[in-house]
Design a protein around this motif. Structure first.
Motif, mmCIF file in Angstrom:
data_model
loop_
_atom_site.group_PDB
_atom_site.id
_atom_site.type_symbol
_atom_site.label_atom_id
_atom_site.label_comp_id
_atom_site.label_asym_id
_atom_site.label_seq_id
_atom_site.Cartn_x
_atom_site.Cartn_y
_atom_site.Cartn_z
ATOM 1 N N GLU A 139 53.289 23.192 -9.605
ATOM 2 C CA GLU A 139 54.736 23.126 -9.809
ATOM 3 C C GLU A 139 55.430 24.106 -8.893
ATOM 4 O O GLU A 139 54.821 25.074 -8.438
ATOM 5 C CB GLU A 139 55.110 23.570 -11.222
ATOM 6 C CG GLU A 139 54.548 22.758 -12.328
ATOM 7 C CD GLU A 139 54.939 23.381 -13.683
ATOM 8 O OE1 GLU A 139 54.903 22.650 -14.655
ATOM 9 O OE2 GLU A 139 55.262 24.595 -13.722
ATOM 10 N N LEU A 140 56.730 23.903 -8.707
ATOM 11 C CA LEU A 140 57.546 24.898 -8.041
ATOM 12 C C LEU A 140 58.038 25.892 -9.085
ATOM 13 O O LEU A 140 58.629 25.494 -10.085
ATOM 14 C CB LEU A 140 58.745 24.237 -7.352
ATOM 15 C CG LEU A 140 59.746 25.207 -6.704
ATOM 16 C CD1 LEU A 140 59.104 26.007 -5.598
ATOM 17 C CD2 LEU A 140 60.954 24.453 -6.176
ATOM 18 N N ILE A 141 57.784 27.147 -8.860
ATOM 19 C CA ILE A 141 58.206 28.166 -9.824
ATOM 20 C C ILE A 141 59.729 28.209 -9.896
ATOM 21 O O ILE A 141 60.418 28.084 -8.883
ATOM 22 C CB ILE A 141 57.630 29.552 -9.431
ATOM 23 C CG1 ILE A 141 57.713 30.501 -10.624
ATOM 24 C CG2 ILE A 141 58.312 30.135 -8.209
ATOM 25 C CD1 ILE A 141 56.904 31.762 -10.452
ATOM 26 N N THR A 142 60.270 28.334 -11.101
ATOM 27 C CA THR A 142 61.718 28.428 -11.252
ATOM 28 C C THR A 142 62.137 29.894 -11.269
ATOM 29 O O THR A 142 61.320 30.786 -11.471
ATOM 30 C CB THR A 142 62.189 27.800 -12.576
ATOM 31 O OG1 THR A 142 61.650 28.567 -13.659
ATOM 32 C CG2 THR A 142 61.753 26.353 -12.678
ATOM 33 N N ILE A 184 61.153 31.299 -2.056
ATOM 34 C CA ILE A 184 60.390 30.047 -2.092
ATOM 35 C C ILE A 184 60.402 29.337 -0.744
ATOM 36 O O ILE A 184 59.489 28.562 -0.437
ATOM 37 C CB ILE A 184 60.882 29.087 -3.197
ATOM 38 C CG1 ILE A 184 62.353 28.733 -2.999
ATOM 39 C CG2 ILE A 184 60.626 29.674 -4.568
ATOM 40 C CD1 ILE A 184 62.798 27.643 -3.976
ATOM 41 N N MET A 195 59.108 18.020 -1.071
ATOM 42 C CA MET A 195 60.094 18.338 -2.099
ATOM 43 C C MET A 195 60.893 19.572 -1.691
ATOM 44 O O MET A 195 62.111 19.619 -1.810
ATOM 45 C CB MET A 195 59.380 18.552 -3.443
ATOM 46 C CG MET A 195 60.291 18.907 -4.588
ATOM 47 S SD MET A 195 60.536 20.675 -4.773
ATOM 48 C CE MET A 195 58.869 21.245 -5.000
ATOM 49 N N LEU A 196 60.197 20.584 -1.153
ATOM 50 C CA LEU A 196 60.873 21.805 -0.711
ATOM 51 C C LEU A 196 61.882 21.499 0.391
ATOM 52 O O LEU A 196 63.014 22.000 0.376
ATOM 53 C CB LEU A 196 59.860 22.822 -0.168
ATOM 54 C CG LEU A 196 59.311 23.858 -1.141
ATOM 55 C CD1 LEU A 196 58.339 24.774 -0.434
ATOM 56 C CD2 LEU A 196 60.438 24.682 -1.743
#
Lengths: 246, 220
Positions: free
Chosen positions: A113-116, A147, A179-180
């Motif tokens: 996952e992408l860290i929030t 990020i 996605m990034l």
């Protein structure tokens, strides 16, 4: 000394004390930020060893280093209370960004996952006297810049994974970077943000490298499917499997 | 989904845009007002000391306007975010402090104190690194204002001689050298304050040259 001159000297001595205190505090933040940067980079190196060591070993090692980083943040936290958080943000942000990169990579490797930002703050929270507040505050800019540095490290992980033939890992990296890229472009569409703009070329080249590498991997697999092992001599196989990961 | 993070950030930045507009507008108006006041104050260079008060009175309306716009800024900015936007208005506040410093010298032949700045601009000078709970003028902004005073003083010394006022340059000479001694006490780092501080010595030199010229001709 005449009274007026005495007055001037006294007032400016007081101003000197104020300015000295400010500069000294700023220096302490810079030192903490440097130390945090160094240790966060070590976290990243540990994480990148996941293609050689077992995940349990890697995550345990990272957990240990993470606790050390938290001590550094606790130190920096003293200088960043109240309005000082923004006052010294420019000095603190390199360390904070490097840290976000490290925990971001960790999150990606462990949970894909992408860290929030919320999760970043949670990772910086320690319980003390029943209070649970993050050690330092993290601005949206800190988070974004942190990020946006992930592509470089994800790229390294990806290339290592290709060497191991880990197709699934490569696929995940590709999706993550795409996605990034989409996300960063979204943000840049509303706001002119030079520091973030600078990361875009690196992001693009990382994405390109992974796409190319994935392409090579796919092609080679197709080639391998078409070969009937029974008809090839050992030297023939070596020629066919000539690895080119440039 | 991961992309939602960016969509939320996009929204947040969108909202901030209107805040930026408010801030930039206030700063623009303040800048204009400062320029007007500055233009009016240049008259002081061609008038003798006795008429200095007329000049300073003429810019009182501008100070009222500046006070009003700083007030607007203080309404827009939450104290915890003070330093997030601080770099935007710091230059215009430095100019405002310079106007205060020059006005006070013209009227009362003394150094403007933080209390004077508070009176003219409506907000305290943060002389002791206090945590920001209300809008403040920073110590650096105040000091920048005082540094600007040196340049006005060196010009004033030269221009006083032109209108045959030989007493004023003497006062300026003593005053400036005292103030410079004070400044030299500070331990400055390589920032804008340091760079502007370095320019003071040229003003001091000019003031001393005026003194010398007058002395050598037995005019004082």
């Amino acid at each position: 000394m005449e009274p007026r001159k005495q007055q001037v000297m006294t007032t400016f001595l007081a101003y000197r004390n104020t300015l000295d205190a400010h500069y000294d505090q700023r220096e302490r933040v810079i030192k903490c930020s440097r130390d945090i940067t160094a240790l966060s980079k070590k976290m990243v190196f540990s994480l990148l060893r996941i293609t050689q060591d077992s995940p349990e070993k890697v995550f345990k090692d990272v957990e240990f280093k993470h606790n050390q980083v938290l001590e550094l943040f606790a130190k920096m936290s003293k200088e960043m209370q109240g309005s000082n958080a923004m006052k010294y943000n420019r000095q603190a942000t390199p360390g904070i960004q490097e840290y976000i990169e490290a925990v971001g990579l960790w999150r990606f490797l462990q949970y894909n996952e992408l860290i929030t930002k919320k999760q970043v703050l949670e990772s910086l929270t320690i319980e003390s006297d029943g209070n649970a507040t993050p050690l330092v505050s993290v601005t949206d800019e800190d988070y974004l810049l942190g990020i946006s540095d992930l592509p470089g490290e994800v790229n390294r992980y990806c290339i290592n994974s290709i060497g191991k033939g880990d197709r699934e890992a490569v696929s995940k990296c590709l999706a993550f970077l795409r996605m990034l890229k989409e996300g960063v472009s979204l943000v840049l569409s509303v706001r002119k943000y030079n520091n973030l703009e600078k990361k875009v070329p690196v992001l693009n080249s990382s994405l390109e490298k992974i796409e190319k590498a994935f392409y090579s991997m796919t092609i080679r697999e197709c080639e391998m499917e078409n070969i009937n092992p029974a008809t090839i001599s050992p030297s023939g196989i070596a020629a066919e499997c000539n690895m080119d990961t440039s | 989904m991961d992309l939602q993070i960016f969509i939320d950030l996009q929204d947040k930045f969108d909202q901030e845009t209107s805040l930026y507009e408010g801030i930039n507008n206030a700063i623009k108006e303040m800048d204009r007002t400062c320029r007007l006041a500055s233009a009016k104050l240049t008259k002081a260079h061609s008038l003798p000391q006795e008429q200095a008060k007329d000049v300073t009175e003429s810019i009182k309306p501008q100070f009222v306007t500046i006070k009003q716009y700083i007030g607007e800024l203080s309404q827009l900015i939450k104290p915890e975010t003070f330093y997030r936007y601080h770099d935007r208005w710091t230059n215009v506040l430095q100019t405002a402090c310079a106007l205060v410093a020059f006005s006070i010298y013209l009227e009362e032949l003394r150094l403007a104190t933080p209390a004077d700045v508070e009176e003219y601009l409506g907000f305290k000078v943060n002389t002791e690194n206090a945590d920001i709970t209300v809008f403040v003028i920073t110590l650096e902004e105040y000091l920048h204002g005082i540094i600007s005073l040196f340049n006005e003083l060196s010009r004033l010394a030269v221009n006083s001689v032109i209108v045959n006022d030989v007493k004023r340059p003497q006062h300026i000479s003593a005053f400036a050298s005292e103030l410079y001694s004070g400044f030299q006490l500070l331990n400055l780092k390589n920032d804008s304050l340091r760079r502007r501080f370095d320019s003071i010595k040229y003003d001091i030199k000019r003031i001393e040259e005026v003194q010398y010229d007058l002395r050598v001709r037995n005019l004082i």
